[in-house]
Structures are given as C-alpha cells and as structure tokens.
Design an enzyme around this catalytic site. Structure first.
Site, short mmCIF file in Angstrom:
data_model
loop_
_atom_site.label_atom_id
_atom_site.label_comp_id
_atom_site.label_asym_id
_atom_site.label_seq_id
_atom_site.Cartn_x
_atom_site.Cartn_y
_atom_site.Cartn_z
N VAL A 1 0.80 -1.22 0.00
CA VAL A 1 0.00 0.00 0.00
C VAL A 1 0.84 1.28 0.00
CG1 VAL A 1 -0.24 0.29 2.51
CG2 VAL A 1 -2.14 0.93 0.99
N TYR A 2 2.13 1.20 0.28
CA TYR A 2 2.95 2.40 0.34
C TYR A 2 3.06 3.05 -1.05
CZ TYR A 2 4.62 0.89 4.98
OH TYR A 2 4.71 0.50 6.29
N SER A 3 2.57 4.27 -1.14
CA SER A 3 2.61 5.03 -2.40
C SER A 3 2.06 4.21 -3.57
CB SER A 3 4.04 5.52 -2.70
OG SER A 3 4.46 6.43 -1.70
N GLY B 1 2.06 1.13 -4.28
CA GLY B 1 2.91 0.09 -4.86
C GLY B 1 4.25 0.58 -5.36
#
Length: 326
Positions: free
Chosen positions: A60-62, A64
C-alpha cells in the site's frame, strides 16, 4: 553492523531495518513527503554500504511504487541471497469489493502483485499489515501458510494489533499445523510505550522477533517541537499519533536533548540507543530519507546508555491513547 536472529528462527537480520515507506511517487491520499526513485536509490545504496541487510515495505505504500523503487535498487546493488526483504498486505489497493483485507482471495492476489513490483520470486517476510475484523483468522492464517508452502515467502509476521489478537493468530496456526508468525512490527518508541503492557511480554514469552516502526516518532524525538520540516507539516498520520500528547511528550524530548548534549551526538542516536537496549526488540525500522539519518543509525549501535540514563528517559512517560491498531 551487528546481526541477530529474527525471533525463534535461524534468519540473520541487521540490528537496524530500513523502512521504505518514504520511497515512492506521491499519490492522492498518500504521503506527500516521499522521495523520488533516484533519491531512494541513494538511501538504499548507503544502507547496504553500512551493513543493513533488512528492508521493509508494503503493497500500500505510495500505491505500490515503494515496492517498485525498493526492488529495483536492491536488484542493482545487492545479492538477493544476502538480503532480508519484507513486505505487507491488507491496505486498500483498488476500489470496490476485495480491494483490501486479509481474505484468501486478497492475499493470494496481492502476494503475486508484490513479487512482480519487487522483481523477485519470493519475500523473506510476508506480514499482515493490520488485523482484518471482517475475515476469520482461520482463513487468513491458512492462506498465509499456503503462501509459504508455495515458496513465495520464507516467513510470516504481523503488525500493529492487540495482544489478544496476536495470541489468537498464533494459537490458530499451532492448532492447525500452519506456519506461525515469527515477528511483530509494532508502534513503539520513547513517547509511545503502550506496547510494554501486553504485547512485548507476549513476544518475549513466545520468542517473537520485535521490529518496531516509528522508532523516532516521525522525527519528533530528533528535534525541538518548534522546528518544522516538510514531513512535520504534511504528515497527518504523525499528527494523529502524537499531537494530543505533545505537552507531556515534550518532557521526554527535552531529556533526550540533555543526554544527547552530554554524549555530543544527535538526538536520534539517543532515541535509537534506548530502543536497541529494550527487550525483546530485534531491529527498529528506521525510515531514513537523508544520508545523515543513516549515519545516526550506524552510530547509535555504539551508544550504550546507563541504567540511570534509561530511567531518566522513561520517568516522565504517561499513559497514551492506543494508536496504530485499528
């Protein structure tokens, strides 16, 4: 760099884990202070040069792109067999049904997408990012077990939940002969110590590796409260975590400053040294976004606080509202 076993496993990890949440393309609803690909590469390269072999990111960070940047840099600068690569699953990756959570469908879909973005056949540690209140834990644990048996992950871990939930997950795995969680990635630092009440004693008793996130409280332990940075001005999650207790936390931050001045080192080294001396912490996850951050990380391993200094840092702490589990 020092290396230790991750919990009750034979896996060697550096005493510092590089958190990769700060790498990626700024997206709507996400962090706006993230580093672009070239800046991310420089941080990852430097981390490898000082001996860090443990890297943590999440799908979920940025949206993908953190996984993409991390995977590309590690492939260029490192030997895959020497790297311990961790990622997480649960966060919303697309709109509509089944776009988030820990169902069998979501886990089986997201592990493949993460591996593609990371450019690898497997991750060393696959973690559930939060507890899923809408999926039976039996379904989640069996799916995670199958990810391991398929060779897509070597170990599994969990992050940010109540101790009763973590124990329920451990029990479910043991009862069914499924793969057991080996690590807990929890919220723990000098101004947030609620994990000492139940989660840390549980992890110690169960020989679980502890890899706390936000060890510097989003930078609040590294500077005076009036000092502003791009992250302190734009990171709403950090504000949610710590703004409500800013006045009482200031007492602890001031003591960090006093001890840092005594040692002649930046405050970050004192805050990290404290955490590294707390049992059963394995490897704090440090989200470095400047080369100086990594210099502090390496130097913190050599700072050994006295029992009196540890007590001085801890004595002003007051109970905090639980933050991070939901």
């Amino acid at each position: 760099m020092e290396y230790v076993k991750l919990g009750n496993t034979g896996l060697d990890v550096s005493r510092i884990c590089l958190g990769c949440m700060g790498f990626g393309v700024a997206v709507q609803g996400g962090h706006q202070w993230v580093l672009d690909e070239e800046s991310s590469r420089l941080i990852i390269k430097q981390a490898l040069e000082i001996g860090v072999n443990f890297f943590d990111t999440a799908n979920v960070y940025s949206a993908g792109t953190s996984e993409e940047f991390t995977g590309k840099a590690l492939k260029e600068y490192s030997n895959r067999d020497e790297i311990v690569l961790a990622t997480k699953v649960n966060g919303r990756m697309h709109d509509g049904p089944n776009g988030a959570g820990l169902s069998r469908k979501a886990i089986m879909s997201e592990i493949d997408k993460s591996l593609k973005r990371l450019g690898t056949d497997y991750v060393d540690l696959y973690q559930i990012h939060r507890w899923d209140y809408h999926t039976p834990i039996e379904e989640t644990m069996e799916a995670m077990h199958d990810v391991v048996k398929a060779g897509k992950a070597r170990y599994i871990g969990a992050s940010a939940m109540y101790a009763w939930q973590f124990l329920k997950a451990l029990h479910t795995a043991e009862k069914n002969g499924w793969t057991r969680f080996v690590s807990m990635q929890n919220h723990y630092n000098l101004i947030y110590r609620e994990e000492e009440r139940e989660m840390l004693p549980l992890c110690k008793a169960e020989k679980i590796g502890v890899i706390p996130y936000s060890p510097l409280a989003g930078g609040r332990l590294t500077k005076d409260p009036q000092e502003k940075t791009n992250r302190s001005e734009t990171d709403q999650i950090v504000k949610l975590k710590y703004d409500a207790t800013a006045d009482t936390d200031r007492l602890i931050i001031d003591k960090v400053a006093v001890i840092a001045e005594k040692y002649g080192v930046p405050r970050a080294q004192i805050a990290l040294a404290w955490l590294l001396q707390k049992e059963p912490v394995t490897a704090p996850i440090v989200g470095a976004t400047k080369t100086s951050h990594l210099e502090d990380v390496k130097a913190a391993l050599s700072v050994k606080l006295t029992s009196d200094e540890m007590a001085s840092l801890e004595e002003s702490y007051v109970p905090h509202r639980i933050v991070g589990h939901q």
